[in-house]
Design an enzyme around this catalytic site. Structure first.
Site, PDB file in Angstrom:
ATOM      1  N   TYR A 462       0.805  -1.238   0.000  1.00 63.87           N
ATOM      2  CA  TYR A 462       0.000   0.000   0.000  1.00 63.87           C
ATOM      3  C   TYR A 462       0.832   1.281   0.000  1.00 63.87           C
ATOM      4  O   TYR A 462       0.482   2.256   0.650  1.00 63.87           O
ATOM      5  CB  TYR A 462      -0.967   0.033   1.197  1.00 63.87           C
ATOM      6  CG  TYR A 462      -1.495  -1.301   1.652  1.00 63.87           C
ATOM      7  CD1 TYR A 462      -2.155  -2.151   0.756  1.00 63.87           C
ATOM      8  CD2 TYR A 462      -1.352  -1.728   2.961  1.00 63.87           C
ATOM      9  CE1 TYR A 462      -2.659  -3.381   1.172  1.00 63.87           C
ATOM     10  CE2 TYR A 462      -1.844  -2.949   3.385  1.00 63.87           C
ATOM     11  CZ  TYR A 462      -2.492  -3.779   2.484  1.00 63.87           C
ATOM     12  OH  TYR A 462      -2.984  -4.991   2.897  1.00 63.87           O
ATOM     13  N   HIS A 463       1.910   1.307  -0.780  1.00 66.51           N
ATOM     14  CA  HIS A 463       2.798   2.477  -0.790  1.00 66.51           C
ATOM     15  C   HIS A 463       3.026   3.048  -2.192  1.00 66.51           C
ATOM     16  O   HIS A 463       4.170   3.323  -2.563  1.00 66.51           O
ATOM     17  CB  HIS A 463       4.157   2.117  -0.180  1.00 66.51           C
ATOM     18  CG  HIS A 463       4.098   1.719   1.264  1.00 66.51           C
ATOM     19  ND1 HIS A 463       5.096   0.986   1.874  1.00 66.51           N
ATOM     20  CD2 HIS A 463       3.161   1.953   2.214  1.00 66.51           C
ATOM     21  CE1 HIS A 463       4.774   0.787   3.140  1.00 66.51           C
ATOM     22  NE2 HIS A 463       3.604   1.363   3.372  1.00 66.51           N
ATOM     23  N   PRO A 464       2.004   3.267  -3.011  1.00 68.00           N
ATOM     24  CA  PRO A 464       2.255   3.813  -4.351  1.00 68.00           C
ATOM     25  C   PRO A 464       2.712   5.267  -4.280  1.00 68.00           C
ATOM     26  O   PRO A 464       2.144   6.079  -3.556  1.00 68.00           O
ATOM     27  CB  PRO A 464       0.885   3.697  -5.036  1.00 68.00           C
ATOM     28  CG  PRO A 464      -0.106   3.745  -3.915  1.00 68.00           C
ATOM     29  CD  PRO A 464       0.563   3.036  -2.763  1.00 68.00           C
TER      30      PRO A 464
END
Length: 525
Positions: A462-464
């Site tokens: 969950y780190h775009p």
């Protein structure tokens, strides 16, 4: 009929960066700020119970994006939870407070982004922080964001740390100080055992300020531009379109998906792509939506022979402990422990991170095997594979195309294979001898088998970031002041401006970006 009003600053999206900016810009009572959020207020109970974060996935607090089918992941589409609520993804995340590696920021500086070295950014990390351990060279006190040790670390997390020590890995009690490498328990963005999101930290305390207007349920359609100057925005609230003018600036803080999407909907992006979508080209900026980078996470899970995991944490007694005193296992952030390593001694900074969960954390928590378990999660920190965001529709309510190109670079897969093997080694230590049961998943006996296991089960952490990158090259979208090239009165301030992804969880760096940007805005007056 379109209603028209004006503000000094319009901040599009009340995520982590937007909440910080709303707070800092309205410190001047003469500055009028409008903060727009497509989601709702952060009132849902599960937001504030740390252990419950995965229950927010696929809820009305979640944009619930999906990638395109990934060729290197056996054509799987990966689910991307993104916060659609005040606080954005800081209202849904696992609350791990990690800043990244010093080298990350020095690299940003070396790419031509003056003022973005670690030395220059450390004061902004310290400014936002109230470190419960006290003030130091690396930590601040008195800031809005409360940083705490876990109140009720599970014994399995302690065993994990002990196991890494058994393998002679260095131990680390503070990943945000002098050295990042090593293993230990994580600190979390919590206060009194509850989530301290960007909304809780920066927005809730200032909602009474007369110069701040916050609108929820407001979806921005496009930027209104005249003579290469952004003058207003158009948004929809309760089915009605409104136009709001910005006397000074419009600030996009929608993150790696929504910020480039809005730019493209407004005619800012690669000219050929905009023309293909029948959008008039305002500024030809080919880097908009490109440079997408993300962290991949592998769940290496085992059953636990002792009934000590978080599998049965939601008892009436534990709910009572949480409500009455902010204590007990419901204060767990799930990813309680972890660490950073280099897979090659020649590397100058870590390329693998570990997240340890004292329960089965498989498929975002949707897959929940019966009984007790634990998960050791190697995480790819410095992906070589780079993707993009493109418009799928000119409708702002439609999700864009998300193409991360996961594992298209061979080195990324090799690093994760190394990570899985080390995870197995950690689980096989004497420390875990009385706790490790059966491995959850396909048995494998070769690197080829592990690679196939990864292709079948790897998920995002969950780190775009990176899709409106800061820089001076032809693919840069913003300059070092975060102003969009080719336009006046427009900045992008969020994780999308990262030229390279940081080595660690991204929430603290995004808050830092907004802290620095608030000063850049004030200095420009």
């Amino acid at each position: 009929m379109k209603k028209e009003t004006s503000f000094d600053y319009i901040i599009v999206v009340a995520g982590s960066a937007g909440c910080v900016l709303a707070n800092r810009l309205t410190e001047d009572p003469n500055v009028k700020v409008l903060l727009l959020e497509a989601g709702k207020a952060d009132e849902q109970m599960e937001i504030h119970i740390p252990l419950a974060f995965s229950k927010l996935f696929l809820s009305n607090c979640d944009w619930a994006y999906y990638t395109e089918s990934q060729s290197q992941l056996n054509d799987r589409k990966l689910y991307w939870p993104r916060g659609k609520v005040l606080g954005g993804s800081s209202s849904l995340n696992a609350m791990i407070y990690i800043r990244g590696n010093k080298e990350d920021y020095n690299n940003w500086q070396n790419l031509g982004n003056d003022g973005w070295s670690y030395e220059k950014l450390l004061p902004y990390f310290r400014k936002s922080e109230h470190q419960e351990r006290g003030e130091s060279t690396f930590h601040g006190v008195g800031g809005p964001l409360n940083i705490a040790d876990l109140r009720c670390a599970n014994s399995l997390s302690e065993i994990f740390v002990k196991a890494t020590n058994e393998l002679n890995f260095p131990q680390n009690t503070d990943f945000n100080a002098e050295h990042q490498e090593g293993f230990g328990l994580y600190q979390v963005t919590q206060k009194d055992g509850k989530r301290c999101s960007a909304a809780v930290a920066f927005l809730h305390p200032i909602l009474s300020r007369a110069n701040l207007t916050v609108k929820t349920g407001a979806t921005v359609k496009k930027l209104l531009i005249s003579n290469k100057r952004v003058t207003a925005i158009s948004f929809i609230e309760n089915g009605k379109e409104e136009i709001v003018h910005a006397d000074r600036e419009v600030i996009l803080s929608g993150g790696a998906i929504n910020s480039p999407q809005l730019l493209m909907l407004s005619g800012i992006g690669a000219a050929d792509e905009l023309k293909n979508s029948n959008i008039d080209v305002v500024v030809d900026l080919p880097g908009v939506g490109k440079n997408l980078q993300d962290h991949l996470f592998m769940a290496v899970s085992y059953s636990c022979l002792e009934p000590i995991s978080l599998a049965e944490a939601e008892t009436e007694e534990n709910v009572g402990k949480f409500i009455q005193a902010g204590q007990g296992p419901l204060t767990s952030n799930v990813g309680e422990a972890g660490g950073f390593i280099k897979t090659d001694s020649k590397l100058t900074s870590p390329n693998l991170q570990y997240h340890f969960a004292p329960l089965y954390y498989i498929n975002h928590g949707f897959t929940a095997p019966k009984g007790h378990g634990f998960t050791i999660g190697p995480t790819l920190l410095k992906p070589k594979s780079v993707g993009y965001i493109k418009l799928n529709s000119v409708d702002p309510y439609q999700a864009p195309i998300i193409e991360p190109n996961y594992l298209t670079e061979k080195e990324d897969l090799e690093t994760l294979v190394y990570g899985v093997k080390l995870a197995q080694e950690i689980a096989s230590t004497k420390a875990f001898e009385n706790y490790k049961g059966d491995f959850y998943g396909s048995k494998f006996s070769s690197d080829k088998d592990i690679a196939e296991f990864i292709r079948n089960t790897v998920e995002t952490l969950y780190h775009p970031v990176g899709t409106c990158k800061m820089g001076k090259d032809e693919m840069a979208v913003v300059d070092s002041n975060l102003k969009v090239y080719g336009l006046e009165n427009l900045r992008v301030i969020d994780g999308s401006i990262m030229p390279e992804i940081v080595a660690g969880n991204t929430n603290a760096p995004i808050i830092m970006i907004a802290e620095k940007a608030a000063d850049l805005i004030k200095e420009s007056l």
